[in-house]
Design an enzyme around this catalytic site. Structure first.
Site, PDB file in Angstrom:
ATOM      1  CG  HIS A   1      -1.792   1.198   1.318  1.00  0.00           C
ATOM      2  ND1 HIS A   1      -3.055   1.191   0.779  1.00  0.00           N
ATOM      3  CD2 HIS A   1      -1.606   2.435   1.818  1.00  0.00           C
ATOM      4  CE1 HIS A   1      -3.615   2.371   0.956  1.00  0.00           C
ATOM      5  NE2 HIS A   1      -2.749   3.148   1.581  1.00  0.00           N
TER       6      HIS A   1
ATOM      7  CG  ASP B   1     -11.114   3.918   5.406  1.00  0.00           C
ATOM      8  OD1 ASP B   1     -10.621   4.787   6.135  1.00  0.00           O
ATOM      9  OD2 ASP B   1     -10.822   3.796   4.200  1.00  0.00           O
TER      10      ASP B   1
ATOM     11  NE  ARG C   1      -9.262  10.942   8.103  1.00  0.00           N
ATOM     12  CZ  ARG C   1      -8.369  10.081   7.617  1.00  0.00           C
ATOM     13  NH1 ARG C   1      -8.734   8.864   7.268  1.00  0.00           N
ATOM     14  NH2 ARG C   1      -7.112  10.434   7.486  1.00  0.00           N
TER      15      ARG C   1
ATOM     16  CB  SER D   1      -7.724   5.251   7.130  1.00  0.00           C
ATOM     17  OG  SER D   1      -7.938   5.178   5.756  1.00  0.00           O
TER      18      SER D   1
ATOM     19  CE  LYS E   1      -8.035   2.144   3.053  1.00  0.00           C
ATOM     20  NZ  LYS E   1      -8.255   3.551   2.856  1.00  0.00           N
TER      21      LYS E   1
HETATM   22  N1  URA Z   1      -4.745   6.688   2.509  1.00  0.00           N
HETATM   23  C1  URA Z   1      -5.740   6.033   3.130  1.00  0.00           C
HETATM   24  O1  URA Z   1      -6.170   4.962   2.721  1.00  0.00           O
HETATM   25  N2  URA Z   1      -6.273   6.594   4.238  1.00  0.00           N
HETATM   26  C2  URA Z   1      -5.842   7.756   4.746  1.00  0.00           C
HETATM   27  O2  URA Z   1      -6.356   8.196   5.756  1.00  0.00           O
HETATM   28  C3  URA Z   1      -4.803   8.438   4.069  1.00  0.00           C
HETATM   29  C4  URA Z   1      -4.267   7.866   2.966  1.00  0.00           C
END
Ligand code: URA
Length: 418
Positions: free
Chosen positions: A82, A161, A168, A183, A187
């Site tokens: 990621h 999320d 957000r 977050s 995931k």
């Molecule tokens: N990427 C994400 O998936 N979440 C965040 O809060 C910031 C960047």
């Protein structure tokens, strides 16, 4: 329990309990707590932070808000990476076929871009006919046969999320380490891979502006992963300049294919080889990092990773002819050369401005509903430490739109001379 008491507690710098955190995550996901109360709480968290325990409870509550992928049907070691987001960040497009060609499995769910950062799914969709959503059966069949699939994130994973991130984004509460960490980690844990590597970016074009903050965020995510029984690795990488030279959807796919042909930019190639080697060591296929990297390099230079990319494109319905002939990608109506305003050595090409200019050319979205021009974007001709003469072409812009003064100025002033 009462949401107002929770907001007031956090506003007074109190530490929330596991139960309080579960209460607001579940309440918000189920539409019981409204946006205005959640916004207030998110701002209190942004201003007053969270302890490590609170961040772990938040991540777990978000993870438990929806379904979790079960990748146990997949043969082989599953890996996932990621990136915290950047400009020209096409790592997945090179890394995914590279790791699959090394015998690992990448069953990946990726996102779309917003603002100056691009998304892998948009980039893939610049390949004519490429499908980015597959049924679970199609997904597992493909992964078991070729070791690789990349599809869009489904809304069943971490619905908390999905709602919180959207809120957000419009309430100025993205920039909080515990919120970013929970977050991302929720995931990644929900997507189910055995080995996870985070690419935490720092610099002008990233969420974290300094290397120190990126390291802090990486350590927090590693800690949260450990508390939730997942070993997570991280690389800290520079996003003061765009990664590689191409920014924009099809332009980035083309640069990725060039990299798979062994003709890519060094920064992109190095990052992909590094992450691949870390995966190979974590998967215990190699116990020595240098040997693992040598093998990854061999797979890249021998054409094995390129062949895997072709199999992947073909399997997801894409027009594989574009791998050998880039004219099969959508072509832009216009291109414009930007020239150096003076002679000298380039100190930096500011990533954020370049990302913003690419978005204005049509390569990205300003709002969720904007339609992307797949051929729009920028190819840089010079980067850090390159010497240029006044009048040299330093960037070419591609678009279906006429060039505006705003975009031209953004690109010209993104080049800082020593
Ligand atoms: N990427 C994400 O998936 N979440 C965040 O809060 C910031 C960047």
């Amino acid at each position: 329990m009462n949401i107002i008491d929770i907001i007031i507690k956090k506003a007074k710098k109190g530490e929330l309990s596991k139960e309080e955190i579960e209460y607001f995550v579940n309440g918000y996901t189920k539409d019981i707590i409204p946006d205005y109360q959640m916004s207030s709480l998110l701002m209190a968290i942004l201003l007053n932070g969270m302890t490590n325990d609170e961040t772990v409870y938040l991540t777990k509550a978000m993870l438990d808000s929806g379904a979790k992928n079960d990748l146990s049907k997949i043969k082989g070691v599953t890996v996932d990476k990621h990136s915290t987001g950047g400009v020209g960040d096409k790592t997945t497009l090179v890394l995914a076929p590279l790791v699959a060609s090394c015998g690992l499995v990448m069953a990946k769910m990726s996102g779309r871009g917003l603002g100056h950062t691009g998304g892998t799914i948009d980039k893939l969709e610049s390949i004519p006919n490429m499908k980015t959503s597959l049924s679970p059966d199609e997904f597992f069949k493909q992964v078991n046969e070729i070791g690789l699939a990349v599809i869009g994130q489904t809304s069943e994973l971490v619905p908390a999320d999905k709602k919180m991130y959207a809120l957000r984004d419009v309430t100025g509460t993205v920039d909080s380490m515990p919120l970013i960490a929970s977050s991302i980690i929720s995931k990644k844990l929900a997507s189910g891979s055995q080995i996870i590597e985070l690419d935490v970016k720092y610099g002008d074009g990233a969420f974290m502006k300094t290397k120190e903050d990126a390291t802090k965020l990486a350590n927090l995510m590693i800690y949260v992963g450990k508390r939730l029984n997942k070993e997570i690795k991280a690389v800290i990488s520079d996003m003061n300049e765009p990664l590689g030279y191409a920014i924009g959807n099809s332009l980035e796919v083309i640069e990725s294919i060039d990299t798979l042909k062994g003709k890519g930019p060094k920064d992109l190639e190095d990052l992909c080889l590094h992450i691949c080697a870390e995966f190979l060591v974590a998967a215990k296929l190699y116990d020595d990092y240098d040997k693992a990297k040598e093998y990854a390099r061999h797979q890249l230079l021998s054409g094995a990773a390129l062949n895997k990319f072709k199999e992947f494109v073909k399997y997801q319905g894409g027009d594989v002819r574009c791998v050998d002939d880039y004219s099969y990608f959508k072509q832009p109506l216009y291109h414009y050369d930007i020239k150096a305003v003076k002679s000298g050595t380039i100190k930096i090409v500011k990533a954020l401005q370049i990302g913003h200019a690419s978005m204005l050319l049509g390569g990205g979205r300003q709002t969720k509903d904007d339609v992307i021009d797949m051929s729009a974007g920028i190819v840089l001709k010079a980067k850090r430490n390159d010497k240029v003469n006044k009048g040299d072409v330093i960037a070419t812009l591609y678009s279906d739109k006429k060039l505006t003064k705003e975009v031209e100025d953004l690109v010209v002033t993104a080049f800082i001379y020593q």
